[in-house]
Design a protein around this motif. Structure first.
Motif, PDB file in Angstrom:
ATOM      1  N   TYR A 185      55.526  33.124  39.183  1.00  0.00           N
ATOM      2  CA  TYR A 185      55.690  34.340  39.410  1.00  0.00           C
ATOM      3  C   TYR A 185      56.870  34.745  40.434  1.00  0.00           C
ATOM      4  CZ  TYR A 185      52.818  33.307  43.447  1.00  0.00           C
ATOM      5  OH  TYR A 185      52.324  32.637  44.849  1.00  0.00           O
ATOM      6  N   TYR A 186      57.775  35.806  40.254  1.00  0.00           N
ATOM      7  CA  TYR A 186      58.833  35.990  40.987  1.00  0.00           C
ATOM      8  C   TYR A 186      58.810  36.489  42.331  1.00  0.00           C
ATOM      9  CZ  TYR A 186      60.767  34.140  36.424  1.00  0.00           C
ATOM     10  OH  TYR A 186      61.394  33.275  35.527  1.00  0.00           O
ATOM     11  N   HIS A 187      58.217  36.040  43.294  1.00  0.00           N
ATOM     12  CA  HIS A 187      58.187  36.295  44.581  1.00  0.00           C
ATOM     13  C   HIS A 187      57.945  35.158  45.253  1.00  0.00           C
ATOM     14  CE1 HIS A 187      56.991  39.218  47.993  1.00  0.00           C
ATOM     15  NE2 HIS A 187      56.683  38.074  48.523  1.00  0.00           N
ATOM     16  N   PHE A 188      58.987  34.819  46.132  1.00  0.00           N
ATOM     17  CA  PHE A 188      59.130  33.399  46.923  1.00  0.00           C
ATOM     18  C   PHE A 188      57.903  33.002  47.495  1.00  0.00           C
ATOM     19  CE2 PHE A 188      60.606  30.177  49.681  1.00  0.00           C
ATOM     20  CZ  PHE A 188      61.285  29.370  49.280  1.00  0.00           C
ATOM     21  N   HIS A 189      57.622  31.854  47.207  1.00  0.00           N
ATOM     22  CA  HIS A 189      56.305  30.984  47.638  1.00  0.00           C
ATOM     23  C   HIS A 189      56.635  29.503  47.929  1.00  0.00           C
ATOM     24  CE1 HIS A 189      55.715  31.564  43.274  1.00  0.00           C
ATOM     25  NE2 HIS A 189      54.961  30.362  43.247  1.00  0.00           N
ATOM     26  N   VAL A 190      55.777  28.907  48.737  1.00  0.00           N
ATOM     27  CA  VAL A 190      56.070  27.298  48.863  1.00  0.00           C
ATOM     28  C   VAL A 190      54.595  26.747  48.797  1.00  0.00           C
ATOM     29  CG1 VAL A 190      56.513  25.693  50.482  1.00  0.00           C
ATOM     30  CG2 VAL A 190      57.669  27.560  50.732  1.00  0.00           C
ATOM     31  N   HIS A 191      54.519  25.856  48.040  1.00  0.00           N
ATOM     32  CA  HIS A 191      53.244  25.059  47.916  1.00  0.00           C
ATOM     33  C   HIS A 191      52.901  24.160  48.692  1.00  0.00           C
ATOM     34  CE1 HIS A 191      52.691  26.963  43.717  1.00  0.00           C
ATOM     35  NE2 HIS A 191      53.934  26.881  43.700  1.00  0.00           N
ATOM     36  N   ILE A 192      51.641  23.999  49.522  1.00  0.00           N
ATOM     37  CA  ILE A 192      51.392  23.068  50.685  1.00  0.00           C
ATOM     38  C   ILE A 192      50.234  22.307  50.014  1.00  0.00           C
ATOM     39  CG2 ILE A 192      51.024  22.919  52.996  1.00  0.00           C
ATOM     40  CD1 ILE A 192      51.964  25.994  53.172  1.00  0.00           C
ATOM     41  N   VAL A 193      50.460  20.970  49.802  1.00  0.00           N
ATOM     42  CA  VAL A 193      49.569  20.214  49.309  1.00  0.00           C
ATOM     43  C   VAL A 193      49.158  18.796  49.972  1.00  0.00           C
ATOM     44  CG1 VAL A 193      49.631  21.194  46.797  1.00  0.00           C
ATOM     45  CG2 VAL A 193      50.794  18.954  47.549  1.00  0.00           C
ATOM     46  N   ALA A 223      42.390  17.137  48.413  1.00  0.00           N
ATOM     47  CA  ALA A 223      42.789  17.845  47.477  1.00  0.00           C
ATOM     48  C   ALA A 223      43.168  19.266  47.950  1.00  0.00           C
ATOM     49  CB  ALA A 223      41.795  18.381  46.205  1.00  0.00           C
ATOM     50  N   LEU A 224      43.590  19.029  49.536  1.00  0.00           N
ATOM     51  CA  LEU A 224      43.903  20.393  50.146  1.00  0.00           C
ATOM     52  C   LEU A 224      45.138  21.072  49.522  1.00  0.00           C
ATOM     53  CD1 LEU A 224      44.246  21.132  53.747  1.00  0.00           C
ATOM     54  CD2 LEU A 224      46.450  21.022  52.448  1.00  0.00           C
ATOM     55  N   TYR A 225      45.132  22.373  49.621  1.00  0.00           N
ATOM     56  CA  TYR A 225      46.206  23.047  48.800  1.00  0.00           C
ATOM     57  C   TYR A 225      46.222  24.330  49.435  1.00  0.00           C
ATOM     58  CZ  TYR A 225      49.282  24.055  44.641  1.00  0.00           C
ATOM     59  OH  TYR A 225      50.233  24.070  43.668  1.00  0.00           O
TER      60      TYR A 225
END
Length: 335
Positions: A256-264, A198-200
């Motif tokens: 939310y409006y600040h650029f981010h990347v999800h890593i799962v 479940a790494l996130y």
């Protein structure tokens, strides 16, 4: 840095009603009230979700009750032993909860410990999802003004992380201060920090001028590739996973409006926020930007984006009205 001792006793939580529940993902959001230390009862949302199961062995079971059997198949219920290494459920609390939290999840929260609530957006009250089509014209006329109108206080928790005022010990990587488009990587609050399946993780840009994937251009390709490279390096060195065992993606609309990347973890499936339309693979975004000729408007600014939008979202009413306009345009084409 966040304290491990909240200013309330969760045992005093008084239940009012269930805002939403999902038997598939085993989570629920409950509205009620809590009394803060030395204060009055305050509206509160408690979100509970089933924690990831540990690797199975008979030793983790406290008791088993079989309900039936036929031929080679048997089924029943089981209870896990109490363990300090793994909890049965994960709890998140918003106290005091505002009407915006109750009716919908705002695009950000002032408390960094509540990051989990804003991921995927609008999770507390149940809502109906509609598919909308956002043309570049609709983005410029409706969506961008909506984003521009958000006060900085809505992303204060992000600023606290970026400026080192919170979650300092959680940061796994931070770009050098002179990097033109730097970022940091840290574990997401959804993850228990233990269960590798479940790494996130989350990569958040230090640069404040990128709010959504609509803002990405060719000049950001280097940053995106480094996020991909650093993510692969971190999961290999710290968690023993190969780079092929992680999935990196970007939400649109984001929560939310600040650029981010999800890593799962690639094997982590079933997340509602990974649905088609909302989640865009980082690799695909990089490939699209590489198709842009130098100096031209970004392809991400020129394409129509289609995605699911809840009827409690602040953009829902104007975007739904805009869909009727698109339908009329299509009918007028005579096709």
């Amino acid at each position: 840095m966040a304290s491990s001792e909240p200013p309330f006793d969760l045992k005093d939580f008084k239940v009012e009603r269930v805002l939403s529940e999902d038997p598939l993902t085993h989570n629920a959001a409950i509205l009620g009230s809590l009394r803060l230390a030395g204060g009055e009862d305050r509206p509160t949302i408690v979100r509970v979700e089933k924690a990831a199961l540990p690797s199975f062995s008979p030793d983790i079971l406290d008791s088993v009750k079989f309900l039936g059997t036929t031929d080679a198949y048997s089924w029943g219920l089981a209870w896990l032993k109490k363990s300090e290494e793994g909890a049965d459920i994960k709890i998140s609390v918003i106290c005091p909860a505002t009407e915006a939290h109750i009716r919908k999840v705002s695009h950000a929260h002032s408390n960094p410990s509540l990051r989990i609530q804003s991921e995927g957006g609008y999770k507390y009250s149940a809502q109906k999802i509609h598919l909308v089509h956002e043309t570049p014209e609709i983005y410029a006329r409706i969506v961008k003004p909506y984003i521009d109108a958000f006060p900085p206080s809505r992303t204060q928790w992000v600023e606290d992380i970026l400026d080192g005022r919170s979650e300092v010990d959680s940061v796994l990587f931070r770009s050098s201060p002179d990097a033109p488009f730097g970022f940091l990587i840290l574990p997401d609050m959804k993850w228990d920090g233990i269960t590798m399946s479940a790494l996130y993780l989350l990569a958040i840009t230090l640069f404040k001028g990128i709010r959504t994937l609509r803002d990405l251009t060719r000049e950001h390709i280097g940053m995106l590739k480094e996020i991909r490279q650093r993510a692969g390096q971190i999961v290999k060195e710290r968690y023993g996973l190969e780079s092929t065992e992680i999935r990196c993606y970007v939400h649109y609309q984001p929560s939310y409006y600040h650029f981010h990347v999800h890593i799962v973890n690639t094997n982590y499936v079933g997340l509602p926020s990974m649905s088609v339309g909302q989640a865009h693979l980082l690799d695909d975004i990089i490939s699209l930007l590489e198709l842009d000729p130098p100096g031209a408007p970004s392809i991400l600014q020129r394409i129509t984006l289609s995605y699911g939008l809840g009827d409690q979202h602040g953009l829902f009413v104007p975007l739904k009205a805009a869909q009727a306009e698109l339908t009329k345009e299509d009918d007028g084409d005579g096709s």
